[in-house]
Write a protein that holds these residues in place. Structure first.
Motif, PDB file in Angstrom:
ATOM      1  N   ASN A 304       0.848  -1.130   0.277  1.00 21.30           N
ATOM      2  CA  ASN A 304       0.017   0.150  -0.047  1.00 21.30           C
ATOM      3  C   ASN A 304       0.876   1.349   0.176  1.00 21.30           C
ATOM      4  N   SER A 353      -7.447  -4.662  -6.960  1.00 21.78           N
ATOM      5  CA  SER A 353      -7.816  -3.335  -6.064  1.00 21.78           C
ATOM      6  C   SER A 353      -6.616  -3.611  -4.796  1.00 21.78           C
ATOM      7  N   LYS A 355      -6.257  -1.916  -2.271  1.00 19.33           N
ATOM      8  CA  LYS A 355      -7.011  -1.564  -0.921  1.00 19.33           C
ATOM      9  C   LYS A 355      -7.709  -2.603  -0.358  1.00 19.33           C
ATOM     10  N   ASP A 356      -8.238  -3.624  -1.425  1.00 19.09           N
ATOM     11  CA  ASP A 356      -8.980  -4.725  -0.928  1.00 19.09           C
ATOM     12  C   ASP A 356      -7.935  -6.013  -0.741  1.00 19.09           C
ATOM     13  N   LYS A 358      -5.528  -8.804   1.081  1.00 16.69           N
ATOM     14  CA  LYS A 358      -5.494  -8.897   2.577  1.00 16.69           C
ATOM     15  C   LYS A 358      -4.322  -9.531   2.706  1.00 16.69           C
ATOM     16  N   ASP A 394     -10.977 -10.524  -2.996  1.00 14.05           N
ATOM     17  CA  ASP A 394      -9.751  -9.964  -2.090  1.00 14.05           C
ATOM     18  C   ASP A 394      -9.127  -9.123  -2.792  1.00 14.05           C
ATOM     19  N   GLY A 395      -9.370  -8.223  -3.772  1.00 18.04           N
ATOM     20  CA  GLY A 395      -8.536  -7.346  -4.473  1.00 18.04           C
ATOM     21  C   GLY A 395      -7.542  -8.064  -5.346  1.00 18.04           C
ATOM     22  N   ASN A 462      -7.043  -2.006   3.596  1.00 16.90           N
ATOM     23  CA  ASN A 462      -8.418  -2.507   3.655  1.00 16.90           C
ATOM     24  C   ASN A 462      -9.663  -1.125   4.251  1.00 16.90           C
ATOM     25  N   GLY A 463      -9.070  -0.029   3.809  1.00 16.23           N
ATOM     26  CA  GLY A 463      -9.986   0.983   4.044  1.00 16.23           C
ATOM     27  C   GLY A 463     -10.082   1.214   5.701  1.00 16.23           C
TER      28      GLY A 463
END
Length: 547
Positions: A304, A353, A355-356, A358, A394-395, A462-463
């Motif tokens: 990230n 994605s 941010k998604d 894990k 999961d992104g 994960n926001g």
């Protein structure tokens, strides 16, 4: 009658001498590991019938037995096995806790230094010295990510080595126990039920040491020990031994796994679910739990960080008006084909994605028609969305080519190696994109620096978490696990010590008590010598009357 008296005295003299030998042996072995105090069992000799009744013929030594309580020893083994597990788990977690703990070189400190330097740069975006400080802080941050994950990888490699060393020790112990089973059985057969105490002690000590390494169940059959794991797999069956070995996991060759070989030759992988206590359990549990969790969490933070900084940097321009380039790079996510796969399928992983994504590894397995996806961090089965032949969850976007066979599987590692492979691409202060590409851009344009500063408070993970809070959560998790393990170790050690002391009160040698017993049997010896003296006097008197 004098002859009977003489024999009675001699029997007592022999009993006393044998007892003194036993006492002497106890004192000599007072500090011998695994020695169980021995005690002589005396019984009356057969009486002789006379017209007036039965007259005793002294004493005989029935046996020399060990002071041994199998129930207490069984409890001690269980406690030692549990203690071995917790101790190994705690020792490994302590290393991770020390690695991640807050200090001037930690990732949290390096992040704070970076944002502090960016804040200074925002006041003077044209200052080359401040830009150099930012580059230096970025370099230090990358180095710390690299160093931290490499340390975790080295620790996992060391655990792999420890698994091999411990399995070798288990095989040595089980082989010796099986050999002792044979020797003890033979001696008991020819010895009219007399116990070979030294061999019994040696075998029990080996079993005790074995129980510290791996959780076992011990049963006795015809004087021989049968030893099995908690799931019933036999390690020792009389004189037969089933060996363990260590091999790279079929799912992930970077992790060693323990292999049990059945008498038929078939093999079975053993996990911490099969090995429920002992040092091996602690090593496996720490490696497959907190250590892998720490690697993945660290990788997710690095991912990230890199993606967001790249996004901001590439949206700006440098002092020369050139578009910003990628600031960071890292290795692509990896997939590992199970070595037992029969098909020719191949897997590639892309981020759909970030941010998604894990902090987890995944296992995907083909059941003949569909791919079953399991997230390993929580062992949850996931139903992916299928788009254009790709599995999305999961992104991640998983593309599979080739033809799989029922039972084929892959291990997915989307973030496991991100932190160790992270690298800084921009090292020239003049290429640092501090401004924005419009008419207002100039040497002192700091608007892109302001966007960098905003990252500090953005909930990227994960926001829900910022970069710093995500790292602090990881540190807190490891610290909590370490603290809990420390308390459990102290508690279990106290229990183990109590059972050990209870066992020592039964089987241990108390030198003061042995010394008192020695004085008693010295008097016993002397008293029986007096009986022999009396018998001799009577016999001499009878001889004198004959003359």
């Amino acid at each position: 009658m004098s002859n009977s008296l003489m024999n009675t005295g001699i029997s007592g003299l022999n009993a006393a001498q044998n007892m003194l030998n036993v006492i002497s042996n106890n004192i000599s072995n007072a500090h011998t590991t695994g020695y169980n105090r021995q005690q002589q069992i005396l019984s009356q000799a057969n009486s002789t019938k006379y017209g007036f009744g039965f007259v005793g013929n002294g004493v005989c030594v029935s046996a020399v037995n060990r002071a041994f309580n199998g129930f207490v020893v069984g409890q001690l083994r269980q406690a030692q096995s549990q203690n071995g597990s917790i101790k190994a788990y705690y020792n490994e977690l302590s290393k991770v806790d020390n690695l991640l703990a807050e200090n001037e070189n930690s990732i949290a400190s390096q992040l704070n230094n970076l944002f502090s330097s960016l804040n200074k740069l925002s006041s003077n975006a044209a200052d080359a010295a401040t830009k150099q400080t930012v580059i230096s802080d970025l370099t230090s941050l990358v180095n710390q990510f690299n160093k931290t994950e490499l340390n975790l990888k080295n620790q996992i490699a060391n655990i792999n080595t420890e698994l091999s060393n411990n399995v070798n020790q288990i095989n040595a112990y089980t082989k010796q126990i099986a050999e002792l089973n044979q020797k003890i059985s033979k001696l008991q057969t020819v010895g009219e039920a007399n116990q070979p105490n030294a061999l019994l002690d040696e075998r029990d000590q080996l079993v005790n040491e074995l129980s510290e390494i791996i959780g076992i169940t011990v049963t006795e059959q015809n004087g021989q020990y049968n030893i099995s794991l908690s799931n019933g797999l036999n390690l020792v069956q009389g004189a037969s031994v089933n060996q363990l070995s260590v091999q790279p996991s079929t799912d992930d060759p970077s992790l060693n796994t323990i292999i049990y070989t059945h008498p038929s030759g078939a093999t079975q992988e053993l996990t911490s679910q099969h090995i429920t206590s002992g040092r091996l359990n602690g090593l496996l549990t720490s490696r497959d739990g907190p250590l892998l969790e720490a690697r993945n969490q660290l990788g997710l933070i690095a991912l990230n960080l890199a993606e967001r900084f790249n996004q901001v940097h590439m949206s700006g321009v440098d002092i020369n008006g050139n578009a910003g380039e990628k600031l960071f790079d890292y290795n692509a996510p990896s997939s590992i084909a199970n070595i037992k796969n029969q098909g020719n399928a191949a897997v590639t992983i892309d981020y759909q994605s970030v941010k998604d994504v894990k902090a987890s590894d995944y296992k995907i397995e083909f059941n003949g028609s569909d791919w079953i996806v399991t997230r390993l961090s929580d062992n949850q089965q996931i139903t992916p969305q299928v788009e254009n032949g790709a599995l999305n969850f999961d992104g991640l976007s998983i593309k599979i080519t080739g033809t799989p066979v029922n039972g084929d599987s892959f291990m997915l590692k989307p973030v496991a190696n991100i932190a160790s492979s992270l690298q800084l691409l921009v090292k020239d202060v003049n290429q640092l994109a501090t401004g924005l590409a419009d008419d207002e851009n100039g040497a002192g344009d700091n608007r892109n620096v302001a966007k960098f500063l905003e990252i500090q408070n953005e909930k990227l993970i994960n926001g829900t978490k910022t970069l710093n809070s995500a790292y602090n959560t990881l540190v807190s998790y490891i610290g909590s696990e370490t603290h809990t393990a420390k308390i459990s170790l102290q508690s279990n050690q106290n229990i183990t010590d109590q059972i050990y002391e209870q066992n020592q009160s039964i089987s241990g040698v108390n030198i003061e008590e042995e010394y008192i017993s020695m004085q008693v049997y010295m008097q016993y010896y002397q008293a029986n010598a007096k009986v022999i003296d009396a018998a001799t006097t009577l016999f001499d008197t009878i001889l004198g009357l004959a003359n």
